[in-house]
Motif scaffolding. Structure first.
Motif, short mmCIF file in Angstrom:
data_model
loop_
_atom_site.label_atom_id
_atom_site.label_comp_id
_atom_site.label_asym_id
_atom_site.label_seq_id
_atom_site.Cartn_x
_atom_site.Cartn_y
_atom_site.Cartn_z
N LEU A 121 0.81 -1.14 0.04
CA LEU A 121 -0.07 0.07 -0.04
C LEU A 121 0.79 1.48 -0.27
CD1 LEU A 121 -2.88 -1.07 2.41
CD2 LEU A 121 -3.22 -0.30 0.22
N LEU A 122 1.89 1.16 0.64
CA LEU A 122 2.90 2.43 0.75
C LEU A 122 3.58 2.57 -0.43
CD1 LEU A 122 4.96 2.58 4.02
CD2 LEU A 122 3.50 4.07 3.21
N LEU A 123 4.01 1.47 -1.19
CA LEU A 123 4.57 1.71 -2.49
C LEU A 123 3.39 2.38 -3.35
CD1 LEU A 123 7.35 0.68 -3.83
CD2 LEU A 123 6.27 -1.05 -4.56
N ALA A 124 2.29 1.92 -3.41
CA ALA A 124 1.40 2.44 -4.34
C ALA A 124 1.04 3.67 -3.91
CB ALA A 124 -0.03 1.58 -4.17
N THR A 125 1.00 4.12 -2.58
CA THR A 125 0.91 5.35 -2.28
C THR A 125 1.90 6.33 -3.07
OG1 THR A 125 -0.03 4.88 -0.11
CG2 THR A 125 0.65 6.87 -0.35
N VAL A 126 3.19 6.20 -2.90
CA VAL A 126 4.18 6.50 -3.29
C VAL A 126 4.29 7.01 -4.54
CG1 VAL A 126 6.61 6.57 -3.83
CG2 VAL A 126 6.06 5.96 -1.47
N VAL A 127 4.00 5.96 -5.41
CA VAL A 127 3.94 6.06 -6.91
C VAL A 127 2.74 7.20 -7.37
CG1 VAL A 127 3.19 4.64 -8.98
CG2 VAL A 127 4.76 3.60 -7.30
N ILE A 128 1.49 6.96 -6.61
CA ILE A 128 0.33 7.83 -7.02
C ILE A 128 0.70 9.13 -6.50
CG2 ILE A 128 -1.94 8.31 -6.34
CD1 ILE A 128 -2.42 5.22 -6.10
N PHE A 129 1.48 9.37 -5.35
CA PHE A 129 1.39 11.00 -5.04
C PHE A 129 2.55 11.40 -6.08
CE2 PHE A 129 3.45 13.58 -1.67
CZ PHE A 129 2.41 14.63 -1.70
N GLU A 130 3.61 10.49 -6.42
CA GLU A 130 4.81 11.18 -7.18
C GLU A 130 4.13 11.54 -8.48
OE1 GLU A 130 8.96 9.55 -5.91
OE2 GLU A 130 7.85 8.56 -7.58
N ARG A 131 2.91 11.09 -8.84
CA ARG A 131 2.51 11.35 -10.29
C ARG A 131 1.06 12.12 -10.08
NH1 ARG A 131 3.61 7.73 -14.09
NH2 ARG A 131 5.28 6.45 -13.21
N LYS A 132 0.71 12.42 -8.73
CA LYS A 132 -0.41 13.56 -8.53
C LYS A 132 -0.19 14.85 -8.75
CE LYS A 132 -3.60 14.59 -4.76
NZ LYS A 132 -4.76 14.22 -5.07
N ASP A 133 -1.17 15.47 -9.42
CA ASP A 133 -1.23 16.81 -9.59
C ASP A 133 -1.53 17.73 -8.48
OD1 ASP A 133 -0.14 16.62 -12.07
OD2 ASP A 133 -1.84 16.49 -13.26
N ILE A 134 -0.56 18.47 -7.81
CA ILE A 134 -1.24 19.31 -6.67
C ILE A 134 -1.95 20.55 -7.04
CG2 ILE A 134 -0.56 20.42 -4.63
CD1 ILE A 134 1.55 18.23 -4.32
N VAL A 135 -3.20 20.31 -7.27
CA VAL A 135 -3.84 21.79 -7.86
C VAL A 135 -4.83 22.24 -6.88
CG1 VAL A 135 -3.99 20.73 -10.14
CG2 VAL A 135 -5.84 19.91 -8.54
N THR A 136 -4.89 21.74 -5.40
CA THR A 136 -5.60 22.37 -4.58
C THR A 136 -4.89 23.67 -3.98
OG1 THR A 136 -4.43 20.99 -3.04
CG2 THR A 136 -6.75 20.18 -3.40
#
Lengths: 305, 283, 278
Positions: free
Chosen positions: B268-283
């Motif tokens: 789950l942590l690995l998935a979190t890291v991968v998703i977060f690295e690709r996430k656009d921070i638009v907030t």
């Protein structure tokens, strides 16, 4: 050392089917106050977020002066200060503690530097107060202070006067000018306020619907036209006469002038036409387009296209 | 990484919710004490004694260690997972909502380190909560109920298949083990909440989704209708932490489930890291 | 990048660990040690009654040949049966067993159904066991000429009331307690206990509480020999038990004979083979 502080090449961002930024190529030189102008939703913030690594570009390049690897990219970015939208802080902590925490994340920023930036933004006396009691203007100044922490060469400000009262706007603009002159910073600021860009910037990039419409000096933007003003004794008659003439575009600007957009040949024909029809021509001179007019001209042309 | 960790620790220790979670645990222990007293009184006297000659739940059965065990098992069902979900679920989404995430992410730090430091701080929070809770229960148990051996029998706690006894000193050590095994099990929830925290921009949404997923699997896993699905739920694997309270610790079984939980957590942590690295921070 | 690599490494490590530790360790229960085993004892318990839906839920005569066939095939030393209609039915069954077994039914209590014990040993003694308002039945025998005395009880606890099951168990255990010193006691039968360790939905019901008390009360003195054999009745229930002495080290075959039920029977026979020391 390169004169370029920041450059993008064909920078593109697509959110699903929506194209937010479309092959944007801009260049910010050292020492510039670069105004990134565009209406709301034009793609300004998205571009700035891409520059700061908050948003991943769909394609294209972002180049800082020294950058051959991702590590160097991070290092180059460490010399970039930024405020994106309203600056946000840990509300329960004091301004000073907030800056100290952010300084620790910026790498190699001393405690002395925290005091220096508080001094620069004139918040030193209130630095011990928790941020939650700060006014909007104070937060904005604190935002600039945090952007200055890493002794940046380039500072990116997203709508820095947005939401401020006139006094706050004045102070912020003064501070931006000071940053450039006193601290030799390159400033890239976005705004939808034409007056702000006009007052502050030596270079302008106009973006609309994700596309760059213009990049250059504000003077060149307004001077690069065939616009002329004509003062005559019969404004209505002249307007009617010139409206029918091919090769020139005429508009009525207020009660005393007509504006004609025409090249030299067409202008001579227009003059002859007016005089031939008994209309007295008192003045025929190049008209200086305001930035607002230039902006509207560019964006409306883009919309037509 | 170390700087990030220090920063996250400072935020944790300055957050009101951190202290609030400990206060709620104190209130829960008080509630447990009340329930325990009334239950013990009912089971060791009056009608119960008249009706049945023998009861496992005799007066010596109810002691401070039994109290601590009951309290721990009940709190682990809901209370502790909720606190861990709240702590982890608000880590990224809370910063995104507050706007501080973009402030941090414009700094020259890697997002993976940010996720990892936030996870480590959540893990520390979980360990502190559990240690505090177990310590408090043992102290309260000692003062209000008195100590003895830890007696176990099949049924109420679903711990053992046959009656057994753990001697007092050994039982105390088992409580020590349970801090480790319990924290390790709770890390699965923490990792899930952190993933939700990255996927959703609202901390409330992240927390609710985590708790909903946990509760759904927990409840469904205990309905006989879904008995064959039970082995595939992470909530089933999380139960391994209780094995330390069996008279004979089934070490092999314990390690198997600890590793399974570890796989869930790291995955789950690995998935979190991968998703977060690709996430656009638009907030 | 290093964070992802470390996490990936840990993930793989955890998977390997989980797989490694998943391999079952050798269970001491099922170890077949022949070193000190002198005699083996094979026991079978079976509630041959019918499911609730039938008019008469007691054993049906037409099923007796099938019951006899199962007993003859598996050849237990003693058989505990429940829900027989009475002595006449037992006699029919004994006839079908070709005189290989002796047997008796319990005295009639308030119930219309009877427990029975069948043993191969012709010198066996059958002892009524008063349990509250009803009776269980015990048979005392020696499976081999020189083997120690064995006492096998056939019991049947209330199907509907856990509190009654608990008082029944208490009375049964009180009786057994007096016989444990002189014999190797085995209690076989249908206890109707509702206890599934994994089924926590029953946690707050009295049934689980009473049944776990009853079960634990037996387990204070006995060992549940069929614990790992699985369900013994329809609807995934393990309600038939054979309890043996705790010091019993060798347990051989433990099996629920799931193909044995005929007609509308709702139980399957539980077969246990143990080694007895001299």
């Amino acid at each position: 050392m390169s004169d370029v502080a920041l450059q993008t090449e064909d920078l593109t961002k697509r959110f699903g089917r929506r194209m937010a930024v479309d092959r944007l190529t801009i260049r910010v030189d050292r020492g510039d106050i670069y105004g990134f102008l565009g209406p709301n939703g034009a793609g300004k913030s998205t571009t700035l977020r891409m520059l700061l690594g908050l948003v991943r570009p769909t394609s294209g390049l972002i180049k800082f002066p020294v950058q051959n690897s991702s590590w160097e990219y991070l290092r180059a970015r460490s010399r970039v200060g930024a405020i994106i939208e309203t600056p946000a802080f840990y509300e329960n902590l004091s301004a000073r503690r907030n800056l100290q925490l952010l300084a620790s994340l910026s790498g190699g920023v001393s405690k002395k530097r925290v005091e220096e930036v508080l001094e620069i933004v004139n918040l030193r006396e209130r630095a011990g107060d928790p941020v939650k009691v700060y006014s909007y203007g104070m937060r904005q100044r604190l935002g600039i202070a945090q952007a200055l922490l890493p002794t940046p060469q380039l500072i990116i400000l997203d709508e820095p006067t947005n939401g401020l009262d006139p006094q706050g706007i004045h102070e912020t603009r003064k501070l931006i000018r000071r940053l450039r002159h006193e601290f030799k910073l390159t400033v890239l600021l976005s705004s939808h306020l034409l007056t702000e860009i006009e007052q502050l910037c030596n270079r302008v990039g106009i973006i609309h619907e994700g596309r760059l419409l213009y990049e250059g000096g504000p003077e060149a933007l307004t001077a690069s036209t065939n616009l002329h003003k004509v003062r005559v004794d019969n404004l209505a008659g002249a307007f009617e006469l010139l409206s029918k003439e091919h090769g020139l575009s005429v508009s009525q600007n207020g009660a005393s002038f007509l504006r004609i957009d025409a090249d030299a040949e067409a202008l001579a024909r227009a003059n002859a036409l007016l005089v031939g029809n008994g209309i007295k021509v008192y003045e025929l001179s190049p008209a200086q387009e305001s930035l607002e007019e230039a902006f509207l001209r560019l964006t409306s042309r883009n919309e037509l296209n | 990484m170390l700087t990030l960790l220090k920063l996250e620790l400072e935020k944790l220790f300055r957050a009101r919710s951190f202290y609030l979670s400990f206060l709620v645990l104190i209130a829960f222990v008080a509630l447990m004490l009340w329930g325990f007293y009334t239950y013990a009184a009912r089971k060791t006297g009056g009608e119960a004694v008249e009706q049945f000659k023998y009861t496992y739940e005799s007066k010596q059965y109810f002691n401070g260690l039994t109290f601590a065990l009951y309290s721990l098992l009940f709190s682990f069902t809901l209370l502790l997972p909720i606190f861990v979900s709240m702590s982890a679920g608000s880590q990224i989404a809370g910063e995104a909502r507050g706007g501080t995430l973009r402030m941090i992410c414009t700094r020259p730090i890697s997002r993976a380190s940010l996720v990892l430091s936030k996870f480590l701080v959540t893990a520390l929070h979980a360990a502190l909560l559990l240690s505090f809770f177990i310590g408090l229960n043992l102290i309260v148990g000692l003062i209000f109920v008195g100590w003895g051996n830890l007696e176990l029998y099949p049924g109420p706690l679903n711990l053992v298949d046959a009656p057994g006894k753990i001697m007092r000193d050994d039982a105390l050590m088992r409580f020590g083990y349970s801090v480790l095994s319990g924290t390790w099990a709770l890390l699965v929830i923490a990792a899930l909440a952190l993933l939700c925290s990255v996927v959703f921009d609202s901390p409330a949404q992240a927390i609710v989704m985590t708790i909903a997923a946990y509760l759904t699997l927990y409840i469904v896993g205990r309905v006989e209708f879904f008995e064959h699905l039970r082995p595939y739920f992470f909530t089933t694997d999380m139960d391994f932490w209780r094995d330390v309270f069996k008279p004979e610790i089934p070490w092999r079984n314990l390690w198997h489930y600890a590793c399974t939980c570890g796989a869930y957590t790291t995955g789950l942590l690995l998935a979190t890291v991968v998703i977060f690295e690709r996430k656009d921070i638009v907030t | 990048m290093w964070v992802k690599l470390i996490l990936l490494l840990l993930f793989c490590l955890m998977i390997v660990g989980a797989v490694h530790f998943a391999q079952p360790s050798e269970s001491s229960d099922n170890r077949a040690s022949s070193a000190s085993v002198v005699n083996s004892l094979r026991l079978l318990t079976w509630n041959i009654g019918y499911a609730e839906l039938e008019d008469d839920t007691r054993a049906h005569d037409k099923d007796l040949p099938a019951v006899a066939e199962v007993i003859l095939r598996h050849d237990p030393d003693a058989v505990a049966l429940q829900e027989l209609t009475g002595k006449a039915q037992l006699n029919v069954l004994l006839g079908l067993l070709h005189g290989k077994y002796r047997g008796a039914v319990a005295q009639q209590g308030r119930s219309d159904r009877f427990e029975a014990v069948l043993v191969k040993d012709s010198r066996a003694a059958f002892i009524p066991v008063p349990v509250g308002a009803q009776y269980a039945l015990a048979a005392s025998f020696r499976p081999r000429g020189n083997s120690p005395e064995v006492l096998v009880l056939s019991a049947h606890a209330d199907a509907f009331n856990a509190a009654r099951r608990r008082t029944y168990t208490e009375a049964l255990m009180d009786w057994v307690e007096r016989r444990r010193q002189s014999s190797a006691v085995f209690i076989a039968g249908d206890f109707n206990f509702e206890l599934k360790a994994a089924n926590e939905t029953n946690l707050y019901t009295d049934n689980l509480k009473h049944d776990s008390e009853s079960y634990s009360h037996i387990l204070r003195r006995f060992r549940d020999l069929g614990r790992d054999a699985g369900d013994t009745a329809i609807n995934d229930r393990r309600i038939d038990y054979i309890f043996g002495p705790p010091e019993l080290e060798q347990i051989g075959r433990v099996e629920v004979l799931r193909n044995a039920a005929v007609g509308r029977m709702d139980h399957w026979p539980l077969l246990v083979e143990v080694g007895l020391h001299n």
